[in-house]
Design a protein around this motif. Sequence first.
Motif, PDB file in Angstrom:
ATOM      1  N   THR A  90      28.878 -20.378   7.727  1.00 16.10           N
ATOM      2  CA  THR A  90      29.405 -20.991   8.955  1.00 16.10           C
ATOM      3  C   THR A  90      28.829 -22.345   9.286  1.00 16.10           C
ATOM      4  OG1 THR A  90      27.699 -19.998  10.351  1.00 16.10           O
ATOM      5  CG2 THR A  90      29.784 -18.778  10.098  1.00 16.10           C
ATOM      6  N   GLY A  91      27.624 -22.640   8.832  1.00 16.14           N
ATOM      7  CA  GLY A  91      26.954 -23.855   9.274  1.00 16.14           C
ATOM      8  C   GLY A  91      26.153 -23.607  10.537  1.00 16.14           C
ATOM      9  N   ASP A  92      26.234 -22.385  11.085  1.00 20.26           N
ATOM     10  CA  ASP A  92      25.469 -22.020  12.273  1.00 20.26           C
ATOM     11  C   ASP A  92      24.151 -21.365  11.855  1.00 20.26           C
ATOM     12  OD1 ASP A  92      24.916 -21.730  14.970  1.00 20.26           O
ATOM     13  OD2 ASP A  92      25.852 -19.748  15.072  1.00 20.26           O
ATOM     14  N   THR A  93      23.586 -21.870  10.777  1.00 20.97           N
ATOM     15  CA  THR A  93      22.341 -21.353  10.228  1.00 20.97           C
ATOM     16  C   THR A  93      21.257 -22.417  10.360  1.00 20.97           C
ATOM     17  OG1 THR A  93      22.914 -22.218   8.054  1.00 20.97           O
ATOM     18  CG2 THR A  93      23.566 -19.947   8.504  1.00 20.97           C
ATOM     19  N   PRO A  94      19.998 -22.013  10.268  1.00 17.06           N
ATOM     20  CA  PRO A  94      18.940 -23.025  10.253  1.00 17.06           C
ATOM     21  C   PRO A  94      19.050 -23.879   8.993  1.00 17.06           C
ATOM     22  CG  PRO A  94      18.030 -20.801  10.470  1.00 17.06           C
ATOM     23  CD  PRO A  94      19.488 -20.660  10.201  1.00 17.06           C
ATOM     24  N   GLY A  95      18.550 -25.090   9.071  1.00 14.81           N
ATOM     25  CA  GLY A  95      18.586 -25.968   7.906  1.00 14.81           C
ATOM     26  C   GLY A  95      19.968 -26.543   7.700  1.00 14.81           C
ATOM     27  N   ASN A  96      20.300 -26.759   6.439  1.00 17.83           N
ATOM     28  CA  ASN A  96      21.590 -27.358   6.084  1.00 17.83           C
ATOM     29  C   ASN A  96      22.107 -26.692   4.823  1.00 17.83           C
ATOM     30  OD1 ASN A  96      23.784 -29.099   5.868  1.00 17.83           O
ATOM     31  ND2 ASN A  96      22.610 -30.580   4.686  1.00 17.83           N
ATOM     32  N   VAL A  97      23.081 -25.808   4.966  1.00 16.80           N
ATOM     33  CA  VAL A  97      23.660 -25.107   3.826  1.00 16.80           C
ATOM     34  C   VAL A  97      24.716 -26.003   3.196  1.00 16.80           C
ATOM     35  CG1 VAL A  97      25.028 -23.111   3.102  1.00 16.80           C
ATOM     36  CG2 VAL A  97      23.224 -22.831   4.830  1.00 16.80           C
ATOM     37  N   THR A  98      24.546 -26.270   1.900  1.00 23.61           N
ATOM     38  CA  THR A  98      25.538 -27.077   1.184  1.00 23.61           C
ATOM     39  C   THR A  98      26.447 -26.234   0.304  1.00 23.61           C
ATOM     40  OG1 THR A  98      23.983 -27.510  -0.624  1.00 23.61           O
ATOM     41  CG2 THR A  98      24.064 -29.118   1.189  1.00 23.61           C
ATOM     42  N   GLY A  99      26.106 -24.978   0.100  1.00 21.33           N
ATOM     43  CA  GLY A  99      26.963 -24.107  -0.690  1.00 21.33           C
ATOM     44  C   GLY A  99      26.411 -22.703  -0.780  1.00 21.33           C
ATOM     45  N   VAL A 100      27.306 -21.757  -0.972  1.00 24.83           N
ATOM     46  CA  VAL A 100      26.936 -20.351  -1.135  1.00 24.83           C
ATOM     47  C   VAL A 100      27.764 -19.790  -2.286  1.00 24.83           C
ATOM     48  CG1 VAL A 100      26.818 -18.056  -0.073  1.00 24.83           C
ATOM     49  CG2 VAL A 100      26.497 -20.108   1.346  1.00 24.83           C
ATOM     50  N   THR A 101      27.091 -19.171  -3.233  1.00 27.31           N
ATOM     51  CA  THR A 101      27.748 -18.489  -4.345  1.00 27.31           C
ATOM     52  C   THR A 101      27.396 -17.016  -4.236  1.00 27.31           C
ATOM     53  OG1 THR A 101      27.451 -20.449  -5.732  1.00 27.31           O
ATOM     54  CG2 THR A 101      27.950 -18.377  -6.858  1.00 27.31           C
ATOM     55  N   GLU A 102      28.391 -16.144  -4.438  1.00 30.15           N
ATOM     56  CA  GLU A 102      28.089 -14.722  -4.317  1.00 30.15           C
ATOM     57  C   GLU A 102      28.718 -13.937  -5.443  1.00 30.15           C
ATOM     58  OE1 GLU A 102      32.204 -14.362  -2.840  1.00 30.15           O
ATOM     59  OE2 GLU A 102      30.709 -15.892  -2.568  1.00 30.15           O
ATOM     60  N   ILE A 103      28.143 -12.769  -5.696  1.00 30.94           N
ATOM     61  CA  ILE A 103      28.726 -11.783  -6.607  1.00 30.94           C
ATOM     62  C   ILE A 103      28.728 -10.444  -5.890  1.00 30.94           C
ATOM     63  CG2 ILE A 103      28.089 -12.973  -8.758  1.00 30.94           C
ATOM     64  CD1 ILE A 103      25.788 -10.929  -9.041  1.00 30.94           C
ATOM     65  N   TRP A 104      29.658  -9.598  -6.291  1.00 35.27           N
ATOM     66  CA  TRP A 104      29.807  -8.263  -5.705  1.00 35.27           C
ATOM     67  C   TRP A 104      29.560  -7.225  -6.790  1.00 35.27           C
ATOM     68  CZ3 TRP A 104      30.660  -7.888  -0.518  1.00 35.27           C
ATOM     69  CH2 TRP A 104      31.023  -9.059   0.135  1.00 35.27           C
ATOM     70  N   ASP A 105      28.946  -6.119  -6.389  1.00 36.36           N
ATOM     71  CA  ASP A 105      28.612  -5.080  -7.352  1.00 36.36           C
ATOM     72  C   ASP A 105      28.545  -3.738  -6.632  1.00 36.36           C
ATOM     73  OD1 ASP A 105      27.866  -3.891  -9.746  1.00 36.36           O
ATOM     74  OD2 ASP A 105      26.038  -5.051 -10.003  1.00 36.36           O
ATOM     75  N   GLU A 106      28.271  -2.705  -7.397  1.00 34.39           N
ATOM     76  CA  GLU A 106      28.045  -1.373  -6.833  1.00 34.39           C
ATOM     77  C   GLU A 106      26.651  -1.364  -6.195  1.00 34.39           C
ATOM     78  OE1 GLU A 106      30.118   1.366  -6.889  1.00 34.39           O
ATOM     79  OE2 GLU A 106      31.644   0.037  -7.728  1.00 34.39           O
ATOM     80  N   PRO A 107      26.468  -0.673  -5.070  1.00 39.32           N
ATOM     81  CA  PRO A 107      25.131  -0.599  -4.463  1.00 39.32           C
ATOM     82  C   PRO A 107      24.158   0.124  -5.389  1.00 39.32           C
ATOM     83  CG  PRO A 107      26.668   0.858  -3.313  1.00 39.32           C
ATOM     84  CD  PRO A 107      27.465   0.090  -4.331  1.00 39.32           C
ATOM     85  N   ARG A 108      22.905  -0.296  -5.350  1.00 39.79           N
ATOM     86  CA  ARG A 108      21.850   0.322  -6.163  1.00 39.79           C
ATOM     87  C   ARG A 108      20.914   1.165  -5.314  1.00 39.79           C
ATOM     88  NH1 ARG A 108      20.257  -5.110  -9.533  1.00 39.79           N
ATOM     89  NH2 ARG A 108      22.352  -5.504 -10.330  1.00 39.79           N
ATOM     90  N   GLY A 109      20.892   0.883  -4.011  1.00 40.88           N
ATOM     91  CA  GLY A 109      20.030   1.644  -3.115  1.00 40.88           C
ATOM     92  C   GLY A 109      18.563   1.260  -3.266  1.00 40.88           C
ATOM     93  N   GLY A 110      17.714   1.998  -2.588  1.00 36.73           N
ATOM     94  CA  GLY A 110      16.284   1.779  -2.705  1.00 36.73           C
ATOM     95  C   GLY A 110      15.696   0.845  -1.664  1.00 36.73           C
ATOM     96  N   TYR A 111      16.506   0.328  -0.745  1.00 37.95           N
ATOM     97  CA  TYR A 111      16.004  -0.561   0.310  1.00 37.95           C
ATOM     98  C   TYR A 111      15.844   0.220   1.608  1.00 37.95           C
ATOM     99  CZ  TYR A 111      17.701  -4.047  -2.972  1.00 37.95           C
ATOM    100  OH  TYR A 111      17.952  -4.771  -4.105  1.00 37.95           O
ATOM    101  N   GLU A 112      14.766  -0.071   2.301  1.00 38.90           N
ATOM    102  CA  GLU A 112      14.565   0.492   3.630  1.00 38.90           C
ATOM    103  C   GLU A 112      14.675  -0.660   4.612  1.00 38.90           C
ATOM    104  OE1 GLU A 112      11.360   3.145   4.291  1.00 38.90           O
ATOM    105  OE2 GLU A 112      11.477   3.982   2.283  1.00 38.90           O
ATOM    106  N   GLY A 113      15.796  -0.762   5.282  1.00 34.92           N
ATOM    107  CA  GLY A 113      16.003  -1.857   6.219  1.00 34.92           C
ATOM    108  C   GLY A 113      16.361  -3.152   5.510  1.00 34.92           C
ATOM    109  N   PHE A 114      16.249  -4.240   6.250  1.00 32.46           N
ATOM    110  CA  PHE A 114      16.543  -5.567   5.704  1.00 32.46           C
ATOM    111  C   PHE A 114      15.260  -6.383   5.807  1.00 32.46           C
ATOM    112  CE2 PHE A 114      18.347  -9.627   4.936  1.00 32.46           C
ATOM    113  CZ  PHE A 114      19.484  -9.382   4.178  1.00 32.46           C
ATOM    114  N   LEU A 115      14.728  -6.795   4.674  1.00 34.15           N
ATOM    115  CA  LEU A 115      13.397  -7.394   4.608  1.00 34.15           C
ATOM    116  C   LEU A 115      13.423  -8.889   4.304  1.00 34.15           C
ATOM    117  CD1 LEU A 115      11.750  -4.616   2.405  1.00 34.15           C
ATOM    118  CD2 LEU A 115      11.760  -4.772   4.899  1.00 34.15           C
ATOM    119  N   ILE A 116      12.335  -9.532   4.658  1.00 31.63           N
ATOM    120  CA  ILE A 116      12.066 -10.901   4.223  1.00 31.63           C
ATOM    121  C   ILE A 116      11.050 -10.787   3.096  1.00 31.63           C
ATOM    122  CG2 ILE A 116      11.060 -13.128   4.863  1.00 31.63           C
ATOM    123  CD1 ILE A 116      11.989 -12.522   7.752  1.00 31.63           C
ATOM    124  N   ARG A 117      11.367 -11.371   1.960  1.00 30.59           N
ATOM    125  CA  ARG A 117      10.426 -11.313   0.823  1.00 30.59           C
ATOM    126  C   ARG A 117       9.920 -12.695   0.519  1.00 30.59           C
ATOM    127  NH1 ARG A 117      13.133  -7.203  -3.557  1.00 30.59           N
ATOM    128  NH2 ARG A 117      12.851  -5.330  -2.331  1.00 30.59           N
TER     129      ARG A 117
END
Length: 103
Positions: free
Chosen positions: A76-103
């Motif tokens: 959206t551009g409503d993010t911190p910083g300045n996003v010039t592009g986003v590339t994504e891929i879709w796949d089957e979920p793998r699981g194993g995450y507890e919540g949404f983390l910052i790494r």
Amino acid sequence: MSTAEPGAEPGDDQVRMTAWVRGTVQGVGFRWFTRASALSIGGLTGFALNLGDGRVQVVAEGSRGNCEALLGWLRTGDTPGNVTGVTEIWDEPRGGYEGFLIR
């Protein structure tokens, strides 16, 4: 292969979305705001990670609709910083995450 429950709305299949966000996205709170957005959308697990080349990698698992909402926010551009592009891929979920983390 569809993993939606019988009677579920289209777009509710469980998926894994991996996005690579380019631009000025490190050192500006981008990962924190990505986590806040994922938690606000709800139903997502995964993480946001700074990469050595200056990009941020975002991995989200949950319903397709919720992952698409997060991807839309990244673009959206409503993010911190300045996003010039986003590339994504879709796949089957793998699981194993507890919540949404910052790494």
